[in-house]
Write a protein that holds these residues in place. Structure first.
Motif, PDB file in Angstrom:
ATOM      1  N   ALA A   1       0.848  -1.202   0.262  1.00 22.82           N
ATOM      2  CA  ALA A   1       0.130  -0.078  -0.025  1.00 22.82           C
ATOM      3  C   ALA A   1       0.862   1.405   0.011  1.00 22.82           C
ATOM      4  O   ALA A   1       0.284   2.212   0.382  1.00 22.82           O
ATOM      5  CB  ALA A   1      -0.921  -0.025   1.349  1.00 22.82           C
ATOM      6  N   VAL A   2       2.083   1.196  -0.340  1.00 21.28           N
ATOM      7  CA  VAL A   2       3.129   2.538  -0.428  1.00 21.28           C
ATOM      8  C   VAL A   2       3.624   2.531  -1.767  1.00 21.28           C
ATOM      9  O   VAL A   2       4.524   1.642  -2.195  1.00 21.28           O
ATOM     10  CB  VAL A   2       3.977   2.499   0.883  1.00 21.28           C
ATOM     11  N   LEU A   3       3.333   3.394  -2.632  1.00 19.46           N
ATOM     12  CA  LEU A   3       3.777   3.761  -3.753  1.00 19.46           C
ATOM     13  C   LEU A   3       5.103   4.391  -3.793  1.00 19.46           C
ATOM     14  O   LEU A   3       5.531   5.379  -2.923  1.00 19.46           O
ATOM     15  CB  LEU A   3       3.318   4.714  -4.693  1.00 19.46           C
ATOM     16  N   PRO A   4       6.426   3.710  -4.389  1.00 17.45           N
ATOM     17  CA  PRO A   4       7.570   4.066  -4.210  1.00 17.45           C
ATOM     18  C   PRO A   4       7.657   5.436  -5.167  1.00 17.45           C
ATOM     19  O   PRO A   4       7.026   5.887  -5.910  1.00 17.45           O
ATOM     20  CB  PRO A   4       8.423   3.130  -4.878  1.00 17.45           C
ATOM     21  N   VAL A   5       8.762   6.346  -4.503  1.00 10.09           N
ATOM     22  CA  VAL A   5       8.697   7.840  -5.139  1.00 10.09           C
ATOM     23  C   VAL A   5      10.201   7.686  -5.656  1.00 10.09           C
ATOM     24  O   VAL A   5      11.199   7.343  -5.184  1.00 10.09           O
ATOM     25  CB  VAL A   5       8.641   8.860  -3.956  1.00 10.09           C
ATOM     26  N   ILE A   6      10.410   8.377  -6.970  1.00 11.44           N
ATOM     27  CA  ILE A   6      11.471   8.453  -7.507  1.00 11.44           C
ATOM     28  C   ILE A   6      12.021   9.833  -7.042  1.00 11.44           C
ATOM     29  O   ILE A   6      11.300  10.752  -7.426  1.00 11.44           O
ATOM     30  CB  ILE A   6      11.498   8.393  -9.142  1.00 11.44           C
ATOM     31  N   THR A   7      13.367   9.779  -6.468  1.00  7.66           N
ATOM     32  CA  THR A   7      13.770  11.107  -5.958  1.00  7.66           C
ATOM     33  C   THR A   7      13.748  12.241  -6.786  1.00  7.66           C
ATOM     34  O   THR A   7      13.790  13.291  -6.577  1.00  7.66           O
ATOM     35  CB  THR A   7      14.888  10.929  -5.279  1.00  7.66           C
ATOM     36  N   ASN A   8      14.214  11.994  -8.206  1.00  4.01           N
ATOM     37  CA  ASN A   8      14.521  12.933  -9.059  1.00  4.01           C
ATOM     38  C   ASN A   8      13.405  13.025 -10.294  1.00  4.01           C
ATOM     39  O   ASN A   8      13.474  13.544 -11.499  1.00  4.01           O
ATOM     40  CB  ASN A   8      15.868  12.638 -10.103  1.00  4.01           C
ATOM     41  N   ASP A   9      12.130  13.084  -9.747  1.00 12.92           N
ATOM     42  CA  ASP A   9      10.975  13.405 -10.526  1.00 12.92           C
ATOM     43  C   ASP A   9      11.033  14.783 -11.228  1.00 12.92           C
ATOM     44  O   ASP A   9      11.364  15.885 -10.624  1.00 12.92           O
ATOM     45  CB  ASP A   9       9.513  13.239 -10.094  1.00 12.92           C
TER      46      ASP A   9
ATOM     47  N   LEU B   1      -4.916   3.833  -2.283  1.00  8.47           N
ATOM     48  CA  LEU B   1      -4.321   2.333  -2.600  1.00  8.47           C
ATOM     49  C   LEU B   1      -4.412   1.992  -1.324  1.00  8.47           C
ATOM     50  O   LEU B   1      -4.931   0.775  -1.149  1.00  8.47           O
ATOM     51  CB  LEU B   1      -2.970   2.385  -3.215  1.00  8.47           C
ATOM     52  N   GLY B   2      -3.861   2.356  -0.104  1.00  9.53           N
ATOM     53  CA  GLY B   2      -3.812   1.855   1.257  1.00  9.53           C
ATOM     54  C   GLY B   2      -5.173   1.890   1.845  1.00  9.53           C
ATOM     55  O   GLY B   2      -5.210   1.048   2.537  1.00  9.53           O
ATOM     56  N   GLN B   3      -6.100   2.415   1.401  1.00  3.19           N
ATOM     57  CA  GLN B   3      -7.496   2.262   1.712  1.00  3.19           C
ATOM     58  C   GLN B   3      -8.451   1.336   0.837  1.00  3.19           C
ATOM     59  O   GLN B   3      -9.396   0.967   1.213  1.00  3.19           O
ATOM     60  CB  GLN B   3      -8.118   3.664   1.774  1.00  3.19           C
ATOM     61  N   GLY B   4      -7.633   0.510  -0.006  1.00  3.53           N
ATOM     62  CA  GLY B   4      -8.172  -0.414  -0.808  1.00  3.53           C
ATOM     63  C   GLY B   4      -8.968   0.135  -2.029  1.00  3.53           C
ATOM     64  O   GLY B   4      -9.583  -0.669  -2.872  1.00  3.53           O
ATOM     65  N   ASN B   5      -8.649   1.286  -2.290  1.00  2.00           N
ATOM     66  CA  ASN B   5      -9.314   1.845  -3.709  1.00  2.00           C
ATOM     67  C   ASN B   5      -8.052   2.011  -4.682  1.00  2.00           C
ATOM     68  O   ASN B   5      -7.620   3.148  -4.971  1.00  2.00           O
ATOM     69  CB  ASN B   5      -9.904   3.313  -3.346  1.00  2.00           C
TER      70      ASN B   5
END
Length: 239
Positions: free
Chosen positions: A104-112, A170-174
């Motif tokens: 439920a945790v989306l990774p973050v690309i640090t150099n977006d 996402l973490g809330q299931g949606n």
């Protein structure tokens, strides 16, 4: 029979037999290699049974690559069986990657990348976005929601806050709402690596994944700065 005729007959026989000998040699070599790849699947299945997920991921990925090389080297052997076994390995690999990823945790690309059209957040808003993501990492999605919603009411196109909200949903299931938020980020900023990468991951979680679409998002993520993910590339059949 004259000696010259005997020699000619022997040569003719050798010429006729030579392709068949090569064919038999190819068949023998292909059988040995095919059996060797089959043992890789057995090892992968055993690793999965023993709950050695990282080892199973590596073995299933290696098996897919080995079958791909085999099909190029021996295109006339075991075609349908290779397709079946490769599909099986891809399915197993997909399941393992979904389990491996933080659910439920989306990774973050640090150099977006940031576009000139995106709103600039003040220091407090950036701090709240960072806190929101940290809250998501420990499963406090409602708290993260309350933290980023005021930011989005003030600046609805703030992509860092939208990414946190996508993680919250996402973490809330949606999952569907999470996907739509990621698509909105990409509409605002087509070069947003995190959104591309995460949308790829969510597409692969579908019951009937659109692998072509997932692959396109993964390749865009790499183009805009995301690191290579060999396991994901095996699932997406990227050579």
């Amino acid at each position: 029979m004259k000696p010259t005729n005997i020699l000619f007959a022997l040569l003719a026989g050798a010429i006729v037999a030579f392709p068949f000998a090569l064919r038999a040699q190819d068949a023998s070599s292909s059988d040995r290699q095919f059996e060797s790849i089959g043992r890789l699947i057995e090892k992968a299945d055993q690793a999965l049974q023993d709950k050695k997920r990282d080892e199973a991921i590596q073995l299933y990925g290696a098996t897919i690559a080995a079958y791909r090389d085999y099909a190029e080297r021996f295109p006339d052997f075991y075609g349908e069986l290779i397709q079946f076994r490769s599909a099986y390995c891809q399915q197993q690999l997909k399941k393992l990657l979904v389990q491996k990823a933080a659910p439920a945790v989306l990774p973050v690309i640090t150099n977006d990348a940031v576009t000139a059209q995106e709103p600039v957040l003040d220091e407090q808003a950036l701090l709240d976005v960072s806190k929101g993501y940290t809250l998501c990492e420990i499963g406090q999605f409602d708290e993260a929601d309350r933290l980023v919603m005021p930011i989005l009411k003030k600046t609805p196109d703030a992509t860092p806050a939208l990414l946190v909200l996508a993680t919250v949903r996402l973490g809330q299931g949606n999952t569907d709402v999470s996907k739509r938020l990621l698509e909105r980020i990409l509409a605002l900023n087509p070069g947003h690596a995190s959104a591309h990468y995460n949308l790829c991951q969510l597409i692969l979680r579908d019951e009937s994944p659109d692998y072509e679409k997932a692959q396109a998002h993964y390749l865009q993520a790499k183009r805009f700065g995301a690191p290579e993910d060999p396991d994901l590339e095996s699932v997406l059949d990227i050579k």
